[in-house]
Design an enzyme around this catalytic site. Structure first.
Site, PDB file in Angstrom:
ATOM      1  N   ASN A 107       5.080   2.319  -2.324  1.00 11.53           N
ATOM      2  CA  ASN A 107       4.705   1.782  -1.113  1.00 11.53           C
ATOM      3  C   ASN A 107       3.527   1.153  -0.286  1.00 11.53           C
ATOM      4  O   ASN A 107       3.463  -0.511  -0.810  1.00 11.53           O
ATOM      5  CB  ASN A 107       5.302   2.582  -0.189  1.00 11.53           C
ATOM      6  CG  ASN A 107       5.673   2.050   1.408  1.00 11.53           C
ATOM      7  OD1 ASN A 107       5.065   1.204   1.857  1.00 11.53           O
ATOM      8  ND2 ASN A 107       6.666   2.193   1.622  1.00 11.53           N
ATOM      9  N   ASP A 108       2.213   2.247  -0.129  1.00  7.51           N
ATOM     10  CA  ASP A 108       1.377   1.376   0.243  1.00  7.51           C
ATOM     11  C   ASP A 108       0.108   0.420  -0.834  1.00  7.51           C
ATOM     12  O   ASP A 108      -0.221   0.305  -0.302  1.00  7.51           O
ATOM     13  CB  ASP A 108       0.890   3.029   1.025  1.00  7.51           C
ATOM     14  CG  ASP A 108       0.923   3.677   1.646  1.00  7.51           C
ATOM     15  OD1 ASP A 108       1.948   2.934   2.430  1.00  7.51           O
ATOM     16  OD2 ASP A 108       1.313   4.675   1.918  1.00  7.51           O
ATOM     17  N   VAL A 109       0.613   0.674  -2.174  1.00  8.27           N
ATOM     18  CA  VAL A 109      -0.230   0.231  -2.816  1.00  8.27           C
ATOM     19  C   VAL A 109       0.399  -0.463  -3.046  1.00  8.27           C
ATOM     20  O   VAL A 109      -0.255  -2.083  -3.815  1.00  8.27           O
ATOM     21  CB  VAL A 109      -0.147   0.912  -4.075  1.00  8.27           C
ATOM     22  CG1 VAL A 109      -0.883   2.447  -4.395  1.00  8.27           C
ATOM     23  CG2 VAL A 109       1.268   1.278  -4.561  1.00  8.27           C
ATOM     24  N   VAL A 110       1.574  -1.727  -2.390  1.00  7.34           N
ATOM     25  CA  VAL A 110       2.050  -2.985  -2.661  1.00  7.34           C
ATOM     26  C   VAL A 110       2.192  -3.537  -1.003  1.00  7.34           C
ATOM     27  O   VAL A 110       2.321  -4.488  -0.898  1.00  7.34           O
ATOM     28  CB  VAL A 110       3.202  -3.364  -3.689  1.00  7.34           C
ATOM     29  CG1 VAL A 110       2.780  -2.357  -4.661  1.00  7.34           C
ATOM     30  CG2 VAL A 110       4.238  -1.860  -2.945  1.00  7.34           C
ATOM     31  N   ALA A 122       1.848   6.351   4.344  1.00  4.68           N
ATOM     32  CA  ALA A 122       0.490   6.521   5.221  1.00  4.68           C
ATOM     33  C   ALA A 122       1.208   5.872   6.538  1.00  4.68           C
ATOM     34  O   ALA A 122       1.075   6.334   7.198  1.00  4.68           O
ATOM     35  CB  ALA A 122      -0.529   4.972   4.214  1.00  4.68           C
TER      36      ALA A 122
END
Lengths: 475, 114
Positions: A401-404, A442
């Site tokens: 999620n957060d890394v994209v 996050a």
């Protein structure tokens, strides 16, 4: 003679630690490096038990020592063997905390020893009897060990989802005050009536524990690996304090080695996220509640069915898989590898795009996929992957999620702003597998899910992948 | 002030070790690929378990009637062992998964297509 043998044991121990650490930083020698360090540690421990002498006196209390080692050894082995791959990061944090607590307890016993010796002289200061250097090593071991213990426990709780992020306005100031209180208590222990010194000492420890909790509490869950690495180096320094205390070279070398290497590793991890250590620790995560509340309405997302996914993927030329924590939780790495083989047999190029901090720890995804026998050649690091997305037909995001999240590039108010991400939106189609629309670790919304190119495929990663494999086979 | 200075003089050997070890520690892991960050952290975690040696010394020196030292020392031994044993076993489990693939150099993956 026996003391010379002990010195030799310690020498061997120190050298194996250095070589072991060196070997650990290369994939082909890492495992042997770990075993080498373990062997050196065993030699040093056995040497200490049987050969250590102080003022001509051997160590006693063997039943207690062996009992303790037996209990610790059995629990440690079981815990380490039983833990799931997904839970390894919090396990490391837990063990780190144990080491910190151990260092703090050693200091407590040593302090108690001093206190018992001098408590009769009530009105004098501790400073009148004990050398400043000696006191410094004791109190430093107690403070650093306690902070490391409390911090590691909080990090463990956060990673296993038992503790939520918590911060309040002005927390940095409170933290600074706590730190000053710890130092003040440490000074007063030394420069005040001996009769009170034990109370002040335990107050120092208690304040250090509180500081450890407050130190980790406001840091976002996604940054826990960095924090664990930092606390790891703290514990190293605490162990080195013990080395000073007993004039013990192996404790000193091991402790400082880890202290230095751990600090560098912490910085390397921060670099992988393109953030500074200061940014992680003081972080933009604190006080972000207001910004998140004022989030705009993001419109609708669209869902895709399994059979459509199967069609899109099997007629693509190139598919990139972006694994994340969802893959780890669902233990879907084997299913993922199976899907990859199936698609390859249909002539589709399949690759994995690995974000350096995907999952809960750097390298987490590599370890998982390696477990499922995915070839290293298929794993693309972030820079390579980002060059390839524009020629990719389908990106399958598996529980990442957060890394994209494009907000890292576009939204300066976002807590993850500045973190390099995988530019999946460059691909023709993006299929996101998630269990629900809940935000990632996050705790922020992801605009990617609402983009026209993106389709959502809800469900547990493992089940979805297995069903998908079935669908593709039936085509 | 004087006591600090004399302490430094008394422990100069140790202080030299500290300074040299800082450089060794930084040098030794300077080129670690990001895949190995987690196992390396875990391995380093096991190595700082040397603190167990301090715990053993504390425990071994404790007099039979000194319950504070006995109990705290015993706890320290248990926790220290947990750190050492657990640390090495977890690291080994992580690294087990790299087994058989060690020949390939992770750092220089070839981005070429098949």
């Amino acid at each position: 003679m026996e003391l010379s043998i002990l010195t030799l044991c310690y020498l061997v121990g120190s050298v194996t630690f250095i070589i072991g650490l060196k070997m650990l930083s290369n994939p082909s020698t890492a495992r042997n490096g770990n075993l080498l360090a373990a062997a050196g540690m065993t030699i040093a421990i056995i040497g200490t038990i049987f050969l250590y002498e102080e003022d001509g006196k051997r160590l006693g209390n063997y039943p207690w020592i062996f009992g303790g080692i037996l209990i610790g050894g059995v629990i440690g082995t079981l815990a380490a063997k039983k833990v799931k791959m997904t839970a390894m990061p919090e396990m490391v944090s837990m063990f780190n905390g144990m080491g910190g607590a151990c260092a703090a307890l050693i200091s407590a016993v040593e302090f108690d020893h001093i206190y018992q010796t001098y408590k009769a002289v009530d009105t004098a200061w501790l400073a009148d009897f004990v050398a400043a250097g000696h006191y410094l090593t004791i109190i430093a071991g107690a403070i650093i060990g306690s902070v490391s213990f409390a911090g590691s426990m909080i990090a463990w709780g956060k990673l296993s989802g038992k503790i939520k992020d918590m911060s309040f306005r002005g927390q940095h100031i409170v933290n600074m005050i706590m730190l000053l209180l710890v130092l003040a208590a440490a000074v007063f222990t030394y420069q005040y009536n001996v009769g009170f010194s034990h109370i002040l000492f335990y107050a120092t420890v208690a304040l250090s524990l509180v500081y450890g909790v407050l130190f980790v509490m406001p840091i976002g869950g996604a940054d826990m690996p960095v924090v664990i690495s930092l606390l790891n180096s703290f514990t190293g320094v605490a162990a080195a304090c013990g080395g000073f205390l007993y004039n013990n070279k192996v404790m000193l070398t091991g402790g400082i080695l880890v202290g230095a290497a751990g600090t560098l590793l912490t910085i390397l991890m921060c670099k992988a996220m393109n953030r500074s250590l200061k940014n992680v620790l003081i972080g933009s995560f604190g006080g972000g509640g207001a910004a998140a509340g004022a989030k705009k309405d993001q419109g609708a997302y669209k869902e895709i069915t399994l059979s459509d996914t199967a069609v899109v993927m099997s007629y693509a030329n190139k598919v990139m898989i972006v694994p994340g924590y969802g893959l780890a939780v669902a233990q879907a790495q084997h299913a993922c590898h199976e899907l990859e083989k199936l698609l390859e047999s249909k002539g589709v190029t399949v690759k994995y795009a690995i974000h350096p901090v995907a999952g809960r720890m750097p390298g987490h995804m590599n370890v998982l996929l390696a477990e499922a026998d995915v070839s290293y050649d298929k794993l693309q690091e972030m820079e390579q992957a980002n060059d390839e997305f524009s020629t990719t037909d389908v990106v399958l995001v598996l529980g990442a999620n957060d890394v994209v999240n494009p907000a890292a590039k576009t939204d300066p108010s976002s807590p993850i702003y500045g973190m390099p991400i995988l530019d999946v939106e460059l691909a023709k189609n993006v299929i996101v597998n998630k269990r629900s629309m809940k935000p990632g670790y996050a705790g922020i919304e992801n605009d990617l899910f609402f983009q026209p190119k993106t389709s959502m495929l809800f469900g547990d990663a493992k089940k979805v992948l297995q069903d998908l494999i079935g669908e593709i086979k039936n085509l | 002030m004087e006591s600090i200075l004399s302490w430094i003089a008394d422990n100069q050997q140790m202080i030299y070790i500290v300074i040299l070890m800082i450089f060794v520690g930084i040098e030794v892991i300077g080129h670690v690929p990001s895949v190995l960050h987690t196992p390396l952290m875990s391995g380093a975690n096991a190595i700082h378990g040397v603190v167990i040696i301090g715990a053993i010394i504390v425990m071994g020196k404790a007099e039979a009637h000194n319950y504070v030292a006995l109990i705290l020392g015993f706890l320290a031994v248990v926790l220290g062992t947990l750190n050492v044993v657990g640390g090495f076993v977890v690291t080994d489990r992580m690294l087990e998964m790299f087994k058989g693939k060690g020949k390939k150099n992770v750092k220089s993956q070839d981005p070429g297509t098949k």
